[in-house]
Design an enzyme around this catalytic site. Structure first.
Site, PDB file in Angstrom:
ATOM      1  N   HIS A  69      34.156  47.870  38.631  1.00  0.00           N
ATOM      2  CA  HIS A  69      35.506  47.459  39.038  1.00  0.00           C
ATOM      3  C   HIS A  69      36.387  47.218  37.833  1.00  0.00           C
ATOM      4  O   HIS A  69      35.962  46.712  36.807  1.00  0.00           O
ATOM      5  CB  HIS A  69      35.491  46.270  40.001  1.00  0.00           C
ATOM      6  CG  HIS A  69      35.056  44.958  39.434  1.00  0.00           C
ATOM      7  ND1 HIS A  69      35.930  44.070  38.837  1.00  0.00           N
ATOM      8  CD2 HIS A  69      33.843  44.355  39.388  1.00  0.00           C
ATOM      9  CE1 HIS A  69      35.275  42.985  38.460  1.00  0.00           C
ATOM     10  NE2 HIS A  69      33.995  43.129  38.776  1.00  0.00           N
ATOM     11  N   ASP A 114      33.125  40.923  32.961  1.00  0.00           N
ATOM     12  CA  ASP A 114      33.376  41.115  34.392  1.00  0.00           C
ATOM     13  C   ASP A 114      34.754  41.698  34.612  1.00  0.00           C
ATOM     14  O   ASP A 114      35.704  40.977  34.810  1.00  0.00           O
ATOM     15  CB  ASP A 114      33.226  39.766  35.113  1.00  0.00           C
ATOM     16  CG  ASP A 114      33.289  39.880  36.622  1.00  0.00           C
ATOM     17  OD1 ASP A 114      33.257  41.009  37.123  1.00  0.00           O
ATOM     18  OD2 ASP A 114      33.390  38.827  37.280  1.00  0.00           O
ATOM     19  N   GLU A 131      38.345  44.449  43.352  1.00  0.00           N
ATOM     20  CA  GLU A 131      37.013  43.966  43.727  1.00  0.00           C
ATOM     21  C   GLU A 131      36.996  42.461  43.844  1.00  0.00           C
ATOM     22  O   GLU A 131      36.375  41.881  44.743  1.00  0.00           O
ATOM     23  CB  GLU A 131      35.976  44.433  42.688  1.00  0.00           C
ATOM     24  CG  GLU A 131      34.527  44.110  43.031  1.00  0.00           C
ATOM     25  CD  GLU A 131      34.043  42.753  42.527  1.00  0.00           C
ATOM     26  OE1 GLU A 131      32.909  42.364  42.843  1.00  0.00           O
ATOM     27  OE2 GLU A 131      34.806  42.067  41.810  1.00  0.00           O
ATOM     28  N   GLU A 132      37.682  41.808  42.913  1.00  0.00           N
ATOM     29  CA  GLU A 132      37.599  40.345  42.803  1.00  0.00           C
ATOM     30  C   GLU A 132      38.228  39.604  43.976  1.00  0.00           C
ATOM     31  O   GLU A 132      38.083  38.391  44.103  1.00  0.00           O
ATOM     32  CB  GLU A 132      38.275  39.876  41.505  1.00  0.00           C
ATOM     33  CG  GLU A 132      37.632  40.386  40.224  1.00  0.00           C
ATOM     34  CD  GLU A 132      36.323  39.675  39.891  1.00  0.00           C
ATOM     35  OE1 GLU A 132      35.827  38.903  40.725  1.00  0.00           O
ATOM     36  OE2 GLU A 132      35.810  39.905  38.780  1.00  0.00           O
ATOM     37  N   ASP A 177      28.417  46.306  37.253  1.00  0.00           N
ATOM     38  CA  ASP A 177      29.304  45.139  37.254  1.00  0.00           C
ATOM     39  C   ASP A 177      28.618  44.032  36.458  1.00  0.00           C
ATOM     40  O   ASP A 177      27.713  43.370  36.967  1.00  0.00           O
ATOM     41  CB  ASP A 177      29.590  44.694  38.696  1.00  0.00           C
ATOM     42  CG  ASP A 177      30.593  43.536  38.743  1.00  0.00           C
ATOM     43  OD1 ASP A 177      31.060  43.107  37.660  1.00  0.00           O
ATOM     44  OD2 ASP A 177      30.900  43.067  39.857  1.00  0.00           O
ATOM     45  N   HIS A 187      35.376  34.941  35.076  1.00  0.00           N
ATOM     46  CA  HIS A 187      36.475  34.368  35.866  1.00  0.00           C
ATOM     47  C   HIS A 187      37.199  33.251  35.110  1.00  0.00           C
ATOM     48  O   HIS A 187      37.857  32.411  35.725  1.00  0.00           O
ATOM     49  CB  HIS A 187      35.983  33.850  37.242  1.00  0.00           C
ATOM     50  CG  HIS A 187      35.326  34.915  38.079  1.00  0.00           C
ATOM     51  ND1 HIS A 187      34.706  34.651  39.274  1.00  0.00           N
ATOM     52  CD2 HIS A 187      35.199  36.248  37.897  1.00  0.00           C
ATOM     53  CE1 HIS A 187      34.217  35.763  39.795  1.00  0.00           C
ATOM     54  NE2 HIS A 187      34.502  36.756  38.962  1.00  0.00           N
TER      55      HIS A 187
END
Ligand code: BES
Ligand code: ZN
Length: 414
Positions: free
Chosen positions: A222, A240, A274-275, A302, A378
């Protein structure tokens, strides 16, 4: 030797339940007497599949197991009869396993055996074989860890890659342009934008297959990133999932460098959004299913660049296909030169789940055990500096990607 050979090895093993025996010295190359040779099929409890593979990994010159069919709790493997004694010995002695297996002379016989056990037998979309070493090794030799690191750095230089932000649009264009440039010398390869109901577009690169073009192999990751604050947050997303996109990009470079011509069609995908709920991949998987595209395998990269565990590559067991996961284990052992473990996300944690839930065989090789993944994701600290400004861990996944492509899509290099 021919005819009605059916051996139930497990019943011949005494003391099978013992788990305390010290690991014995087993000479795997020993002359075991007059041996039968030739193709056989064995049925095996699915819980013993990994043990069987480990046993074969120990054997010099051992053949790689190729699952032919999977049922709910059993698997059919193609096997050389010459390897059966070693398999039996190692499963029961070295690994202290009671995973009995039954040998069959024909595939039909093995299938009958499974049906007799009232298991639902699903024919796999493709058979997994390892017989394209020249192509794999040729491409492996071209991989460069510094290029993976550069791509991670470039992608994580965007403030974020959020699916509705202008940065997310720019970073999508960056991936499109990178992939276009890498494939520029190949008129057969197309790079497309897949438009969604939000700003960020997914990117799909297609290498048409030569002889089996209708069968599609998908490798994805992603492109978006996220941190608290959404469209204006600082979310470099280096691990990520810039790492996954950089891994795919290096696989692409290797394919182009060696003028790789797959038999099956290969598609590289950089999913948007995706997130925020696997939304890009969900839209694409839905589109492919409604068009009846014959996707024979999907792999998701990922988070590939944080070495959180002693073992290198972790195969997520949930929302994935067991037979393809075994294939990946074989690829790791044969070509990657890395160690692997198995774990589970516990939920549909990435885009492989979008394909899995539409019935396609998907896998998710991951950077660490689930309990040890990169704690910076994140956040504004998901930077490549966390991984020492290096992509050595991601390189293992690029090696796996090359092996997956060349052994599932087959084909030749120059
Ligand atoms: N890369 C993560 C998934 C992940 C995180 C896998 C940690 C294994 C360990 C992915 O980008 C993500 O954050 N997924 C979401 C789920 C999705 C349905 C929004 C998540 O895990 O919350
Ligand atoms: Zn992710």
């Amino acid at each position: 030797m021919q005819g009605s050979l059916k051996l139930v090895f497990a019943v011949a093993i005494a003391g099978c339940a013992s788990v305390d025996a010290p690991e014995p010295e087993v000479d795997l190359s020993a002359d075991l007497g007059e041996q039968e040779t030739g193709l056989r099929w064995i049925t095996l409890g699915a819980d013993a599949l990994e043990t069987a593979q480990l046993a074969m990994d120990e054997r010099q010159g051992g053949r790689v197991l190729a699952p032919v069919q999977l049922a709910a709790n059993a698997v059919i493997l193609a096997y050389d009869a010459a390897d059966l004694p070693a398999l039996s010995e190692l499963m029961h002695v070295r690994h202290n396993r009671c995973g009995g297996f039954i040998v069959h002379d024909s595939l039909a016989d093995a299938q009958l055996s499974l049906r007799a056990a009232r298991d639902a037998v699903d024919t796999l979309a493709v058979s997994y074989t390892l017989n394209n070493a020249a192509a794999v090794n040729g491409m492996l030799a071209t991989l460069q860890v510094t290029r993976i690191a550069k791509m991670i750095t470039d992608l994580s230089a965007y403030r974020n890659r959020y699916y509705t932000s202008t940065y997310g649009t720019q970073s999508s264009d960056f991936i499109f342009n990178q992939w276009k440039a890498i494939a520029a010398g190949r008129t057969d390869i197309i790079v497309e934008r897949f438009t969604h109901t939000w700003a960020q577009k997914s990117i799909i690169l297609t290498i048409p297959g030569s002889t089996l073009a209708s069968e599609v192999v998908i490798m994805g990751g992603h492109q978006d990133s996220i941190a608290s604050g959404g469209a204006t947050a600082i979310a470099p997303g280096a691990d990520d999932d810039a790492s996954g996109i950089a891994t795919l990009t290096e696989v692409l470079r290797a394919m182009i460098a060696k003028n790789y011509r797959p038999q099956r069609t290969i598609k590289l995908m950089a999913y948007a959004a995706e997130e925020v709920g696997l939304r890009g991949s969900a839209a694409i998987a839905s589109n492919f299913q409604s068009r009846g595209v014959n996707v024979v395998g999907v792999v998701q990269f990922d988070m590939t660049n944080y070495k959180g565990s002693t073992k290198d590559i972790w195969l997520m067991q949930d929302y994935t296909n067991a037979a393809q996961n075994t294939f990946l284990q074989n690829l790791i052992t044969t070509y990657v030169g890395a160690t692997y473990g198995v774990d589970s996300c516990g939920y549909g944690c990435s885009d492989h789940a979008s394909w899995h839930s539409r019935g396609y065989a998907a896998s998710m090789p991951f950077e660490s055990a689930m309990s040890q993944y990169n704690p910076n994701i994140h956040t504004s600290n998901d930077r490549i500096s966390v991984s020492g400004n290096s992509a050595t861990h991601a390189l293992k996944f690029a090696r796996l990607g090359v092996a997956y492509a060349a052994e599932l899509a087959k084909g030749t290099i120059q």
